[in-house]
Enzyme design. Structure first.
Site, PDB file in Angstrom:
ATOM      1  N   ASN A 213       0.854  -1.190   0.000  1.00  0.00           N
ATOM      2  CA  ASN A 213       0.000   0.000   0.000  1.00  0.00           C
ATOM      3  C   ASN A 213       0.890   1.241   0.000  1.00  0.00           C
ATOM      4  OD1 ASN A 213       0.536   0.919   2.836  1.00  0.00           O
ATOM      5  ND2 ASN A 213      -0.254  -1.129   3.264  1.00  0.00           N
ATOM      6  N   PHE A 326      -4.339   3.058  14.791  1.00  0.00           N
ATOM      7  CA  PHE A 326      -4.725   4.033  13.773  1.00  0.00           C
ATOM      8  C   PHE A 326      -5.894   3.454  12.997  1.00  0.00           C
ATOM      9  CE2 PHE A 326      -1.597   7.527  13.146  1.00  0.00           C
ATOM     10  CZ  PHE A 326      -0.856   7.284  14.278  1.00  0.00           C
ATOM     11  N   LYS A 340     -13.268  -0.131  16.166  1.00  0.00           N
ATOM     12  CA  LYS A 340     -11.928  -0.737  16.142  1.00  0.00           C
ATOM     13  C   LYS A 340     -11.268  -0.664  17.510  1.00  0.00           C
ATOM     14  CE  LYS A 340     -10.721  -0.308  11.489  1.00  0.00           C
ATOM     15  NZ  LYS A 340     -10.142   0.414  10.375  1.00  0.00           N
ATOM     16  N   LYS A 344     -10.347  -4.073  19.465  1.00  0.00           N
ATOM     17  CA  LYS A 344      -8.933  -4.395  19.673  1.00  0.00           C
ATOM     18  C   LYS A 344      -8.461  -4.047  21.092  1.00  0.00           C
ATOM     19  CE  LYS A 344      -7.960  -3.796  14.719  1.00  0.00           C
ATOM     20  NZ  LYS A 344      -6.920  -3.657  13.709  1.00  0.00           N
TER      21      LYS A 344
HETATM   22  N1  CTP Z   1      -3.260  -3.539  12.372  1.00  0.00           N
HETATM   23  C1  CTP Z   1      -2.553  -4.554  12.972  1.00  0.00           C
HETATM   24  N2  CTP Z   1      -2.421  -5.759  12.352  1.00  0.00           N
HETATM   25  C2  CTP Z   1      -3.012  -5.973  11.160  1.00  0.00           C
HETATM   26  C3  CTP Z   1      -3.764  -4.950  10.540  1.00  0.00           C
HETATM   27  C4  CTP Z   1      -3.867  -3.734  11.178  1.00  0.00           C
HETATM   28  O1  CTP Z   1      -2.034  -4.356  14.083  1.00  0.00           O
HETATM   29  N3  CTP Z   1      -2.854  -7.146  10.567  1.00  0.00           N
HETATM   30  C5  CTP Z   1      -3.370  -2.255  13.070  1.00  0.00           C
HETATM   31  C6  CTP Z   1      -2.911  -1.068  12.253  1.00  0.00           C
HETATM   32  O2  CTP Z   1      -1.551  -0.808  12.444  1.00  0.00           O
HETATM   33  C7  CTP Z   1      -3.780   0.058  12.780  1.00  0.00           C
HETATM   34  C8  CTP Z   1      -5.053  -0.641  13.185  1.00  0.00           C
HETATM   35  O3  CTP Z   1      -4.733  -2.010  13.331  1.00  0.00           O
HETATM   36  O4  CTP Z   1      -3.213   0.643  13.925  1.00  0.00           O
HETATM   37  C9  CTP Z   1      -6.204  -0.496  12.234  1.00  0.00           C
HETATM   38  O5  CTP Z   1      -5.916  -1.107  11.053  1.00  0.00           O
HETATM   39  P1  CTP Z   1      -6.994  -1.248   9.834  1.00  0.00           P
HETATM   40  O6  CTP Z   1      -6.357  -2.054   8.788  1.00  0.00           O
HETATM   41  O7  CTP Z   1      -7.472   0.100   9.453  1.00  0.00           O
HETATM   42  O8  CTP Z   1      -8.185  -1.930  10.558  1.00  0.00           O
HETATM   43  P2  CTP Z   1      -8.810  -3.335  10.450  1.00  0.00           P
HETATM   44  O9  CTP Z   1      -9.074  -3.734  11.843  1.00  0.00           O
HETATM   45  O10 CTP Z   1      -7.969  -4.224   9.653  1.00  0.00           O
HETATM   46  O11 CTP Z   1     -10.212  -3.051   9.769  1.00  0.00           O
HETATM   47  P3  CTP Z   1     -10.630  -2.709   8.256  1.00  0.00           P
HETATM   48  O12 CTP Z   1      -9.492  -3.127   7.367  1.00  0.00           O
HETATM   49  O13 CTP Z   1     -11.863  -3.483   8.077  1.00  0.00           O
HETATM   50  O14 CTP Z   1     -10.871  -1.236   8.226  1.00  0.00           O
END
Ligand code: CTP
Length: 405
Positions: A213, A326, A340, A344
């Protein structure tokens, strides 16, 4: 942009006559932005490279460059400029000023002020590489070190004289970090162990391709540098970026989400705070090829599997740690962020609306909303990522202090 870490600190910035004098302008700006009262003293030769006007405009106070003219510091300017100082920094320092300091010579504004300064002193030399390796200079450096003066080793690279060598003024970041470390910040983050993640992850498709990304890593790097400036012990777990690692921060480079997870979980055992600014890939190819997939006329279907959610794992085993996530969202930003945070088990979530142009992902600026566990919401309007980092850390300090976390 001020984060106020050096508020109330009085720093004398001595500038001597090196071509690197222009870098002192940036050092002054950084220290002033952090709230320090910076008093600039120039040698006559320094004033030939950068004018006193530049320094006085940026420090909002008079500059001392002549020990016999009042210059706004009164008749005894070389003394009053050193009253109640917390620190004196000489950057850049030439062979000449180092020799004068070592010999106790006081024959101009800077050398007399340094003779009168009863505070810690940091010297950052800048000169040609042959001048730097001159044994007399090295002896003078040793003499000064023995009296407690701290030196910031110059770097290597292109020198103004056209050669490559050792003698370049150390990076501004490094100088500012040393100053911050010496002034021992006493805020809530001083001495805290903080893990910051940054950048994207890469999930291999085959030997030469990957899913990723556009995260630049800038937000996470800015948080890591700001936390370091507040006296924290910072580990920066970073996916691939093109950024220089911040000085004084322990770097752990990783590539995939799985590597990031291993590094974060391992280091989190000793961490007080984990800030997940990385844009971790949510999916990865299920069976990445070890060799390059050859092109055919047929379409290619990639089977993706979910990566492990690092924050979710940390939240399940939270202990006394502060967890910060984030949420990069395009729709229902605040609701999604709140969901979220809850799912989490976080203390704070930094929500940004990535549908707005010029904000967040890959950009230099950011505008975010901070939501904490209690539901308190604060808006951080559009500003550079260092300034946003300062606001995030202010909020974390508040949580740490108020909730006794
Ligand atoms: N994050 C993480 N591990 C992952 C994916 C995300 O720790 N495998 C963390 C990111 O660093 C960020 C937060 O989770 O701080 C939110 O990530 P995001 O990808 O936006 O949220 P998701 O819970 O994956 O939800 P969605 O993709 O449905 O928005």
């Amino acid at each position: 942009m001020s984060d106020g870490r050096l508020k109330g600190r009085r720093i004398l910035l001595g500038v001597s006559g090196s071509i690197a004098a222009y870098k002192a302008v940036e050092i002054l700006r950084r220290l002033s932005d952090d709230g320090a009262e910076v008093r600039v003293v120039l040698t006559r030769n320094a004033a030939r490279f950068v004018t006193a006007l530049t320094f006085s405009a940026l420090s909002s106070r008079p500059v001392l460059s002549d020990e016999f003219s009042e210059g706004g510091w009164g008749a005894m300017g070389h003394i009053s400029v050193t009253d109640d100082l917390d620190l004196a920094v000489v950057a850049p320092a030439t062979v000449n000023i180092i020799a004068k300091m070592a010999a106790g010579i006081a024959d101009d504004a800077l050398s007399t002020a340094l003779a009168a300064a009863a505070c810690p002193v940091i010297v950052a030399p800048a000169m040609n590489d042959r001048m730097y390796s001159n044994p007399i200079l090295q002896r003078n450096i040793e003499t000064l070190k023995a009296t407690g003066v701290r030196f910031i080793e110059p770097g290597s690279g292109a020198l103004a004289c056209g050669v490559h060598g050792h003698g370049r003024l150390a990076d501004t970041d490094r100088i500012v970090a040393e100053i911050n470390a010496l002034l021992r910040p006493s805020g809530a983050l001083a001495g805290a162990n903080i893990i910051v993640t940054a950048g994207p992850t890469r999930e291999p498709i085959d030997a030469v391709r990957f899913i990723s990304n556009p995260s630049s890593g800038r937000m996470g790097y800015a948080i890591a540098a700001a936390a370091r400036d507040r006296g924290a012990n910072v580990i920066l777990v970073s996916g691939p970026t093109s950024l220089e690692p911040p000085a004084g921060v322990r770097m752990m480079p990783v590539t995939t989400a799985s590597e990031m997870r291993t590094a974060v979980l391992e280091e989190s055992r000793n961490a007080h705070i984990v800030i997940m600014a990385a844009a971790v890939s949510d999916f990865r190819p299920q069976h990445p090829g070890s060799r390059k997939i050859k092109k055919t006329d047929a379409s290619l279907v990639l089977h993706l599997e979910a990566t492990e959610d690092i924050l979710l794992s940390l939240g399940k085993n939270k202990g006394g740690r502060i967890l910060v996530g984030f949420a990069a969202e395009t729709d229902n930003v605040l609701d999604n962020a709140r969901e979220k945070m809850k799912r989490k088990n976080l203390d704070l979530i930094v929500a940004n609306d990535v549908s707005k142009p010029g904000v967040g992902f890959g950009a230099f600026l950011n505008a975010v909303t901070l939501i904490d566990r209690s539901g308190a919401v604060s808006e951080v309007s559009l500003r550079n990522k260092s300034a946003v980092a300062g606001c995030i850390l202010d909020k974390i300090e508040e949580l740490k202090t108020n909730q006794g976390l």
